[in-house]
Design an enzyme around this catalytic site. Structure first.
Site, short mmCIF file in Angstrom:
data_model
loop_
_atom_site.label_atom_id
_atom_site.label_comp_id
_atom_site.label_asym_id
_atom_site.label_seq_id
_atom_site.Cartn_x
_atom_site.Cartn_y
_atom_site.Cartn_z
N HIS A 13 47.91 41.66 42.25
CA HIS A 13 46.67 42.67 41.45
C HIS A 13 47.37 43.85 40.65
CE1 HIS A 13 43.12 44.71 40.44
NE2 HIS A 13 42.65 43.38 40.33
N HIS A 14 46.88 44.01 39.65
CA HIS A 14 47.80 45.12 38.79
C HIS A 14 47.62 46.49 39.47
CE1 HIS A 14 49.61 46.83 35.61
NE2 HIS A 14 49.25 46.08 34.82
N SER A 15 46.55 46.63 40.36
CA SER A 15 46.36 47.81 41.14
C SER A 15 47.54 48.10 42.34
CB SER A 15 45.08 47.79 42.09
OG SER A 15 45.00 46.85 42.65
N MET A 71 42.34 41.49 36.47
CA MET A 71 43.54 42.50 36.11
C MET A 71 44.64 42.02 37.14
SD MET A 71 43.11 44.76 33.99
CE MET A 71 41.76 44.96 32.82
#
Lengths: 468, 468
Positions: free
Chosen positions: B139-141, B21
């Site tokens: 990271h998409h977070s 992700m």
């Protein structure tokens, strides 16, 4: 589909993103006369990608990438995306060994894709000395590290004028070998089972032994408590090696002349393996002092040994012994003495055991490895040993791939939660090649160990009264 | 420690080894007069690694790499191993764009290390035309794709003579921006929240919308069933895009002149975005025909749109509309007609909705994304749409990093189980840059889509009666 034995599937089960379970090897080649590094790299890529008939081992993949209640099976891919598995890389300037190690470190940190056969080969050019590196990465469920190195060596030839250099998965290699040596023909169902049957790395041994199960562990307990040698049950000290780890790795490697190591061994009446372990002991002591982390109690190492005599290296009756590394001892001579005695004592005990007892002894030594992936195990359980030090025989003569001379061969092993460092050594006629792999964040400046190994050999030469 | 909202932690929770992700971007730079590619790459590495004061975003990491009952927190690292995060790579000969895409494909497949801030920057030299590529992976977070591209663009300058080129994490960039534009000063607690607040990628929007929860979904249902436009609830056809995927990716990208695209739009009285979606529709149709996998029913795409008017692109009131790609229609003119009508109709519905209804409409459209990681969901649930096509504004004038001109900027997005392809487009004054990311094993020959996109533009020029 083919049922996967637990000795293979355990590496899939234990694998996490922090703890990839692949083994690797790094081979260095000197291009033949008049050939540049780029030409050699391109020749290798070309020969590898043109070899589209593929040995079974390189077609196997887990039938389902996730385990169903812990049970895995193998399936076989008909079509292999060779362009995916074979990578061509170029090091940035200045192309020192340092840039090569950086490449291996970063790629050894990444998980293999479970949706295809779990192996990669990286052909790396750009070293300032013109050499070309071949970094291989194979999943431990397929093969152990030593077998992987042997597998790669099948493509080599002692004849510098041979130009039949091919890919490690070329089925012709097996057919050729079978023709030359019909007595050692592997079974037709698995053409390289002859190679795979030799499980020589530390973790490979762990697999074999852990595989024998709780019954053996009970036998081990009986055997050990009846003997006066209870070493496997004395916990090793807590060190910075026995920690949970992140996924990033650092790889470092260096070679020393076998002649120097052999001279120390002869002068002191000890084995080459003793000298290697003593070098590690001294280097670890210095490294831990650097980091202000030397424990009061000596470190314990698990050292795989053959149960045969020194000369007889062909068998696969191998176990692991616990060795007192005497890292608490500042004097090199006394440290060597303690360490060699500990190894001799362990071997003596092993030799007096029945084969089953000896195998069970190894299982008891190594059983904590299998438990390392259990959450919390590392944090709450004292380690049984602090690291593994393996010494693996490499080719004993000059070997060539399509005329390019093999100049160094370094294992790139596995580290795991609770065992943040692994030292694996390959010995050839010319060189003793140390391959170090460690958890990058938890063991900073791992490359300092190389300097300390160098100092350690000087130190041992002084102890042995040899000219430095 | 800082509590992590579910809109961030969902990307950690949904992440598997098959479904990393992280989002990425690929920027291409032309070295300044008299500078070689190697020199530019080394200058970049040097400026980046010398910048040791680090913006908060680049220090954040999950406090524990594994979730405790689904709850994550952020912690901040004091020390950043810049040498780990910044990678220097060289492409092998012949150094075509193909070798660059191969590099990005292979590295976009590998998970980021959760034990350190989850980002990497790769500076890549070796292109035969001397350009240098900067591939970023975050990271998409932490950030969505568009914000990531904007973040990277902070380091750029419209002045070719400016030599203050620095690293994207340099806190001076934020201070500088704040001085220049006090009205848009981000809050002091999170210096780049101004940038992060703009969640523009498809998945970013998904996050925002899914975050509003089941209550909104109920409202959405009411809003939709009361209207006569029930498109989000008509399942999309099953295609080869809607499958479980492996971890390997394939990246492909190409740019076309904005002038050509704009000419088609003007001649047909449609938007640039309509032309982009029409190009994708035609290319997908051809690709699926190649693979003998064109479904009878038309593909549906989720297309993020601004709820403001065309000119007003600054706001963050964005939703996603479902578009009938009319891939069942062989005639290019009729296909364009159906597609443009579908987009207009969806937009008309959106504009007639209250803001909350519109947001909920987006949530209903996109909710299956959040469910994709649920085991079995993809196999048993018909997809709501087949892929996302996003168009994202890039810089509207020539931009430079330390005098090197930005020549192309391509998003490298996320694909996931059930959505094996993502198309994200960046539009600058000069170029429309298509970035395609797909699951490597499930979508073979992804690069064929580039050829089909090229043919599609020719085809649209013919429909618009323009000289080819």
């Amino acid at each position: 589909m083919e049922y996967m034995p637990v000795t293979e599937s355990m590496f899939l089960i234990a694998e996490t993103r922090e703890q990839p379970m692949h083994v690797g090897g790094l081979q260095l080649f000197v291009p033949r006369e008049g050939q540049t590094g780029t030409e050699l790299a391109e020749e290798m890529i070309d020969r590898f990608t043109r070899c589209t008939e593929i040995d079974t081992l390189f077609c196997k993949r887990p039938a389902s990438p996730a385990s169903m209640l812990g049970v895995f099976a193998w399936s076989h891919d008909d079509e292999i995306d060779v362009d995916y598995h074979v990578r061509h890389a170029v090091l940035p300037r200045p192309g020192r060994i340092r840039e090569l190690f950086r490449y291996v470190s970063l790629h050894h940190s990444a998980l293999l894709d479970r949706n295809r056969p779990m192996w990669e080969l990286h052909i790396i050019e750009g070293l300032d000395d013109g050499r070309v590196a071949l970094y291989s990465k194979l999943h431990h469920s397929l093969i152990d590290g030593v077998s992987a190195l042997r597998l790669l060596q099948r493509t080599l030839n002692a004849d510098p004028d041979d130009r039949s250099g091919t890919a490690p998965w070329d089925p012709a290699l097996t057919r050729h070998r079978r023709r030359r040596d019909p007595a050692h023909a592997p079974s037709p169902s698995s053409p390289i089972s002859g190679i795979l049957g030799f499980a020589g790395t530390a973790v490979g041994i762990g697999t074999q032994l852990v595989g024998i199960g709780p019954a053996a562990a009970r036998i081990a307990w009986t055997a050990m408590t009846n003997s006066d040698f209870a070493a496997p049950f004395r916990p090793a000290p807590r060190t910075i090696l026995d920690v949970p780890i992140g996924s990033a790795r650092r790889f470092a490697a260096q070679q020393w002349s076998t002649e120097r190591v052999r001279a120390v061994a002869s002068a002191m009446g000890i084995t080459i393996n003793d000298v290697i372990v003593a070098m590690c002991s001294s280097a670890l002591r210095s490294y831990l002092i650097d980091r202000d982390a030397l424990p009061a109690a000596p470190l314990l190492a698990a050292v795989p040994v053959s149960m045969h005599d020194e000369g007889d290296s062909d068998g696969n009756a191998i176990t692991a012994i616990l060795t007192n590394l005497a890292t608490d001892q500042p004097d090199p001579e006394r440290r060597l003495h303690t360490l060699v005695n500990s190894m001799r004592e362990s071997k003596r005990v092993i030799r007096n055991l029945s084969p089953l007892q000896a195998l069970a002894y190894g299982a008891a030594t190594i059983v904590s490895l299998a438990l390392a992936p259990v959450p919390g195990f590392v944090r709450y359980t004292p380690p049984q040993f602090n690291l593994m030090i393996s010494n693996v025989p490499g080719p004993s003569e000059h070997m060539y791939w399509n005329g390019a001379r093999l100049d160094g061969v370094y294992p790139v092993s596995v580290v795991m939660e609770g065992m943040a460092l692994n030292i694996t050594v390959t010995t050839t006629a010319e060189h003793v090649n140390f391959g170090l792999i460690g958890a990058r964040k938890e063991l900073p400046s791992l490359q300092r160990l190389l300097t300390h190994l160098d100092t350690a050999l000087d130190e041992l030469e002084k102890v042995a009264d040899l000219p430095g």
